[in-house]
Design a protein around this motif. Structure first.
Motif: not given
Ligand code: GLU
Length: 388
Positions: A85-98
């Motif tokens: 998607n060409n979005l510069d995220y690192a792991s800390e920008n992500i939360i896994v949800t239900n």
């Protein structure tokens, strides 16, 4: 009598879930129901994804994990967003949800204050306004029409903005209409969002289900300024046929992700640990399954559109993404609730009334079901319309 909390009193149950549960229960009783109700792919989850979850179970991945998700999955999601998607995220920008629904709910709770306005184009996925209300915000609904392919225009967005506007909800490909904003349209909306310092949440759950020449541009990829104002919501349910697994994610600024992680730490804790290993396999292994399902949806879309267009009282725009057709029933003279009730009663065909999506002159059919059921259901729908 129990005095329920005010916050829940004005919120109706999800009609998509209610009607699809009803259709499933009728089927279980031996009734030959044709269900066009839930947006739930009929395919089994691909074998390699199930195998990865089974392996994780055998390896004892059965304990509590970090509230924000397994580090490996957060990293796999960040890689996917960067590469796909060409979005510069690192792991800390992500939360896994239900699930994707939960990611949006978390977002509303973490971002919206009482009185904040959230702009939602209609027809909308029915849970958006209810989530805003549950977070004590005010949904501001902007009606769109078939004439603009059910897309909000930059002018409409601009007009809806007030000093209280906090967030704009963008959903492309869209549920329930199947509309897909072109890259230029996304850029034009981004400009308005930046002019007014809004936040945008982009619900990209149908990003892989695109037809003909349709292209998906994630709004956060337009430029670095809009990236800073974007939150992405996505999940595994639709692309990988993993609806019951309940795995979704939110991507955005670290501060926001940390806040949603606090919420999760007090509400749901981590998403089912071994299920997350299935999601890692979904992202890291072959994507052929996504293409195979897309091919099936493409065939079904062509077939269902032909059937609809053979019924003169019905019309719909050609959906460019997702697996829904949003049909205008106004020529039948019925409203959407009566239409769907009578259709289920007399023909055993389950459809979702457009009223649930803010458009009472329409109904939604999901064609995430096999061709034989589509044919049978559409013949019954034609009989029903002819009998009105
Ligand atoms: N999102 C799907 C639908 O619209 C599943 C049901 C739901 O979560 O609302 O049918």
């Amino acid at each position: 009598m129990i005095k329920l909390a005010t916050r829940i009193q004005s919120v109706p149950p999800s009609i998509t879930l209610t009607i699809s549960a009803k259709a499933k229960a009728m089927k279980a009783q031996g009734i030959d129901v044709c269900s066009f109700s839930a947006g739930e792919p009929d395919f089994d989850t691909p074998q390699h994804i199930k195998d990865a979850a089974k392996r994780a179970l055998d390896q004892g991945k059965t304990k509590y994990g970090p509230a924000a998700g397994e580090p490996k999955l957060r990293e796999a999601i960040a890689n996917k967003l960067r590469n796909h998607n060409n979005l510069d995220y690192a792991s800390e920008n992500i939360i896994v949800t239900n699930g994707g629904k939960h990611s949006l709910f978390n977002l509303m709770l973490a971002l919206i204050e009482p009185g904040d306005e959230v702009i939602i184009p209609a027809p909308y996925w029915l849970s958006y306004p209810e989530m805003v209300k549950l977070a004590s915000g005010t949904p501001v609904i902007v009606d769109t029409t078939e004439a603009t392919d059910y897309k909000i225009t930059p002018q409409q967005l601009r007009q809806a903005i007030t000093s209280k506007t906090k967030l704009f909800v963008l959903n492309s490909p869209s549920n329930p209409t199947g509309t897909v904003y072109t890259p230029q349209e996304i850029k034009d909306l981004a400009e308005v969002i930046l002019e007014h310092d809004l936040w945008v949440v982009s619900d990209e759950i149908y990003e892989n289900i695109l037809y003909d020449q349709a292209e998906h541009l994630s709004i956060g990829a337009v430029n670095p300024q809009i990236f800073e104002r974007t939150i992405i919501s996505n999940g595994f349910a639709k692309s990988y046929s993993m609806t019951g697994w309940r795995i979704g994610y939110l991507a955005g600024p670290v501060e926001l992700i940390k806040a949603t992680s606090i919420l999760q730490s007090h509400s749901t804790s981590n998403v089912c640990t071994f299920a997350q290993y299935g999601a890692i396999a979904a992202l890291e292994e072959s994507q052929d399954c996504v293409q195979e399902m897309l091919q099936a949806f493409t065939e079904r879309r062509k077939f269902i559109l032909e059937k609809i267009r053979a019924i003169p009282q019905l019309s719909c725009p050609t959906p460019m993404g997702a697996f829904y057709v949003f049909i205008d029933i106004s020529k039948t003279g019925m409203n959407s609730l009566d239409f769907c009730d009578k259709l289920l009663e007399s023909q055993e065909v389950a459809a979702i009334p457009g009223k649930a999506f803010g458009a009472d002159s329409c109904i939604r059919l999901s064609y995430a079901t096999d061709l034989t059921s589509i044919e049978k259901g559409m013949n019954r729908l034609a009989d029903f319309v002819n009998s009105i």
